[in-house]
Design a protein around this motif. Structure first.
Motif, mmCIF file in Angstrom:
data_model
loop_
_atom_site.group_PDB
_atom_site.id
_atom_site.type_symbol
_atom_site.label_atom_id
_atom_site.label_comp_id
_atom_site.label_asym_id
_atom_site.label_seq_id
_atom_site.Cartn_x
_atom_site.Cartn_y
_atom_site.Cartn_z
ATOM 1 N N ILE A 185 0.817 -1.211 0.000
ATOM 2 C CA ILE A 185 0.000 0.000 0.000
ATOM 3 C C ILE A 185 0.854 1.266 0.000
ATOM 4 C CG2 ILE A 185 -1.594 1.374 1.401
ATOM 5 C CD1 ILE A 185 -3.065 -1.211 2.089
ATOM 6 N N PRO A 186 1.862 1.405 0.889
ATOM 7 C CA PRO A 186 2.637 2.657 0.882
ATOM 8 C C PRO A 186 3.332 2.923 -0.452
ATOM 9 C CG PRO A 186 2.989 1.467 2.935
ATOM 10 C CD PRO A 186 2.257 0.536 2.016
ATOM 11 N N ALA A 187 3.906 1.881 -1.045
ATOM 12 C CA ALA A 187 4.602 2.064 -2.320
ATOM 13 C C ALA A 187 3.626 2.467 -3.426
ATOM 14 C CB ALA A 187 5.336 0.783 -2.702
ATOM 15 N N LEU A 188 2.446 1.874 -3.432
ATOM 16 C CA LEU A 188 1.456 2.190 -4.460
ATOM 17 C C LEU A 188 0.939 3.616 -4.312
ATOM 18 C CD1 LEU A 188 -0.462 -1.204 -4.439
ATOM 19 C CD2 LEU A 188 1.017 -0.345 -6.261
ATOM 20 N N ILE A 189 0.870 4.103 -3.067
ATOM 21 C CA ILE A 189 0.502 5.506 -2.847
ATOM 22 C C ILE A 189 1.619 6.421 -3.329
ATOM 23 C CG2 ILE A 189 0.035 7.264 -1.091
ATOM 24 C CD1 ILE A 189 -1.272 5.048 0.594
ATOM 25 N N ALA A 190 2.859 6.092 -2.941
ATOM 26 C CA ALA A 190 4.003 6.939 -3.297
ATOM 27 C C ALA A 190 4.153 7.065 -4.810
ATOM 28 C CB ALA A 190 5.278 6.365 -2.679
ATOM 29 N N GLU A 191 3.868 5.981 -5.526
ATOM 30 C CA GLU A 191 3.998 5.996 -6.982
ATOM 31 C C GLU A 191 2.762 6.570 -7.669
ATOM 32 O OE1 GLU A 191 4.630 1.886 -7.639
ATOM 33 O OE2 GLU A 191 6.610 1.863 -6.646
ATOM 34 N N GLY A 192 1.711 6.814 -6.909
ATOM 35 C CA GLY A 192 0.477 7.342 -7.482
ATOM 36 C C GLY A 192 -0.402 6.291 -8.132
ATOM 37 N N GLN A 193 -0.005 5.013 -8.068
ATOM 38 C CA GLN A 193 -0.784 3.967 -8.733
ATOM 39 C C GLN A 193 -2.159 3.790 -8.101
ATOM 40 O OE1 GLN A 193 1.033 0.218 -10.005
ATOM 41 N NE2 GLN A 193 2.999 0.992 -9.255
ATOM 42 N N LEU A 194 -2.209 3.858 -6.784
ATOM 43 C CA LEU A 194 -3.483 3.647 -6.107
ATOM 44 C C LEU A 194 -4.463 4.769 -6.440
ATOM 45 C CD1 LEU A 194 -5.002 1.786 -4.210
ATOM 46 C CD2 LEU A 194 -4.084 3.083 -2.279
ATOM 47 N N GLN A 195 -3.986 6.003 -6.423
ATOM 48 C CA GLN A 195 -4.851 7.135 -6.741
ATOM 49 C C GLN A 195 -5.361 7.062 -8.175
ATOM 50 O OE1 GLN A 195 -1.921 6.996 -5.090
ATOM 51 N NE2 GLN A 195 -1.351 9.026 -4.303
ATOM 52 N N ARG A 196 -4.480 6.655 -9.096
ATOM 53 C CA ARG A 196 -4.898 6.544 -10.501
ATOM 54 C C ARG A 196 -5.902 5.418 -10.685
ATOM 55 N NH1 ARG A 196 0.649 7.658 -11.248
ATOM 56 N NH2 ARG A 196 1.132 5.446 -11.567
ATOM 57 N N ALA A 197 -5.666 4.299 -10.016
ATOM 58 C CA ALA A 197 -6.573 3.158 -10.158
ATOM 59 C C ALA A 197 -7.977 3.491 -9.676
ATOM 60 C CB ALA A 197 -6.019 1.953 -9.385
ATOM 61 N N LEU A 198 -8.060 4.303 -8.631
ATOM 62 C CA LEU A 198 -9.355 4.666 -8.068
ATOM 63 C C LEU A 198 -9.880 5.985 -8.621
ATOM 64 C CD1 LEU A 198 -8.626 3.508 -4.440
ATOM 65 C CD2 LEU A 198 -10.401 2.584 -5.928
ATOM 66 N N ASP A 199 -9.066 6.663 -9.421
ATOM 67 C CA ASP A 199 -9.446 7.937 -10.029
ATOM 68 C C ASP A 199 -9.953 8.913 -8.974
ATOM 69 O OD1 ASP A 199 -9.845 9.804 -12.023
ATOM 70 O OD2 ASP A 199 -11.869 9.087 -12.506
ATOM 71 N N CYS A 200 -9.129 9.082 -7.928
ATOM 72 C CA CYS A 200 -9.529 9.918 -6.808
ATOM 73 C C CYS A 200 -8.279 10.522 -6.176
ATOM 74 C CB CYS A 200 -10.291 9.082 -5.780
ATOM 75 S SG CYS A 200 -11.048 10.018 -4.436
ATOM 76 N N PRO A 201 -8.269 11.819 -5.895
ATOM 77 C CA PRO A 201 -7.083 12.418 -5.282
ATOM 78 C C PRO A 201 -6.947 12.027 -3.814
ATOM 79 C CG PRO A 201 -8.833 14.041 -5.465
ATOM 80 C CD PRO A 201 -9.318 12.817 -6.186
ATOM 81 N N LEU A 202 -5.709 11.867 -3.399
ATOM 82 C CA LEU A 202 -5.406 11.583 -1.996
ATOM 83 C C LEU A 202 -4.722 12.826 -1.455
ATOM 84 C CD1 LEU A 202 -5.606 9.513 0.219
ATOM 85 C CD2 LEU A 202 -3.573 8.381 -0.685
ATOM 86 N N ASP A 203 -5.570 13.790 -1.048
ATOM 87 C CA ASP A 203 -5.064 15.096 -0.624
ATOM 88 C C ASP A 203 -5.763 15.523 0.654
ATOM 89 O OD1 ASP A 203 -7.602 15.882 -1.434
ATOM 90 O OD2 ASP A 203 -6.917 16.687 -3.347
ATOM 91 N N ALA A 204 -5.661 16.786 1.006
ATOM 92 C CA ALA A 204 -6.197 17.274 2.275
ATOM 93 C C ALA A 204 -7.715 17.164 2.363
ATOM 94 C CB ALA A 204 -5.763 18.719 2.494
ATOM 95 N N SER A 205 -8.387 16.919 1.244
ATOM 96 C CA SER A 205 -9.839 16.750 1.271
ATOM 97 C C SER A 205 -10.235 15.316 1.643
ATOM 98 C CB SER A 205 -10.443 17.100 -0.086
ATOM 99 O OG SER A 205 -10.076 16.138 -1.069
ATOM 100 N N ALA A 206 -9.236 14.425 1.784
ATOM 101 C CA ALA A 206 -9.497 13.016 2.048
ATOM 102 C C ALA A 206 -9.371 12.698 3.536
ATOM 103 C CB ALA A 206 -8.526 12.149 1.254
#
Length: 246
Positions: A185-206
């Motif tokens: 999970i951490p690596a997939l977040i760092a690479e942006g893969q998880l955010q792209r797969a879910l088509d959702c930003p992981l930012d301060a609104s999350a």
């Protein structure tokens, strides 16, 4: 002081050779989705016990616990051997603060888990609260093998009921699996893969909830803090709420 309820095993459902769901009937009691109780078994004149999160929603009749058998463990092999009609004890009251009431407002809710840490999320998702509070809910479920993915029919029911609001992303680390990402999970977040797969930003609104392996939680917390999503504390609300599951 905790008290103990008499429980009866109704079903021991095997997801694979090691992973199983224990369904138990007791007298009704109140709890908040995300909380845990202790299960107890009498052995050699003493009570063996361990904490397990409630997978079922608070309004359901049967208690549901997701358990992974640890072969050299003292407790989980005994749970694995229980059959319908077996007696088990359940502690009262339920405990824990890994609940949606502790999570601040946000646009999206990310429920990230490894292994049996997925359990409390199902309890939450079977209540109205997350669907009323968050425009988008992302369930991220990381396991070693495809056969370790439990409760897929329940997940599919959420997809069917909330097609615009709910997204599910499995992660399988040790074998290829259709539709799944591969890695940690951490690596997939760092690479942006998880955010792209879910088509959702992981930012301060999350708002992010982490449950499961302590190493995953440690690494994900540090990474998310660097991304501007600090740990959520009662005295200082943030974006990341955690539960160490073992």
């Amino acid at each position: 002081m905790a008290t103990w309820l008499h429980g009866e095993v109704v079903e021991n459902h095997a997801w694979n050779n090691e992973l199983f769901s224990l369904r138990v009937r007791t007298e009704p009691f109140e709890f908040t989705a995300g909380q845990f109780v202790r299960l107890g078994l009498e052995h050699d004149g003493r009570r063996l016990q361990r904490a397990y999160s409630l997978v079922n929603a608070p309004h359901t009749e049967l208690l549901d616990f997701l358990v992974n058998r640890v072969h050299d463990g003292e407790f989980s092999p005994r749970l694995h051997a229980l059959q319908p009609g077996s007696v088990i004890q359940v502690s009262q009251p339920a405990s824990g603060f890994f609940t949606l009431a502790e999570v601040p407002a946000g646009d999206s809710l990310w429920l990230m888990a490894t292994g049996t840490g997925i359990g409390p999320y199902f309890s939450m998702l079977e209540t109205p609260e997350p669907w009323q509070r968050f425009a988008r809910i992302n369930l991220v479920y990381a396991v070693r093998y495809e056969a370790d993915l439990a409760y897929l029919p329940l997940i599919q029911s959420f997809q069917q009921k909330y097609p615009q609001q709910f997204r599910f992303q499995p992660i399988v680390s040790r074998e290829p699996c259709a539709g799944a990402l591969q890695g940690r999970i951490p690596a997939l977040i760092a690479e942006g893969q998880l955010q792209r797969a879910l088509d959702c930003p992981l930012d301060a609104s999350a708002q992010v909830m982490l449950c499961g392996n302590p190493e995953m939680i440690r690494d994900a917390r540090a990474l998310l803090a660097d991304m501007g999503l600090p740990k959520n504390l009662r005295r200082k609300p943030g974006n990341v709420t955690v539960e160490h599951y073992w």
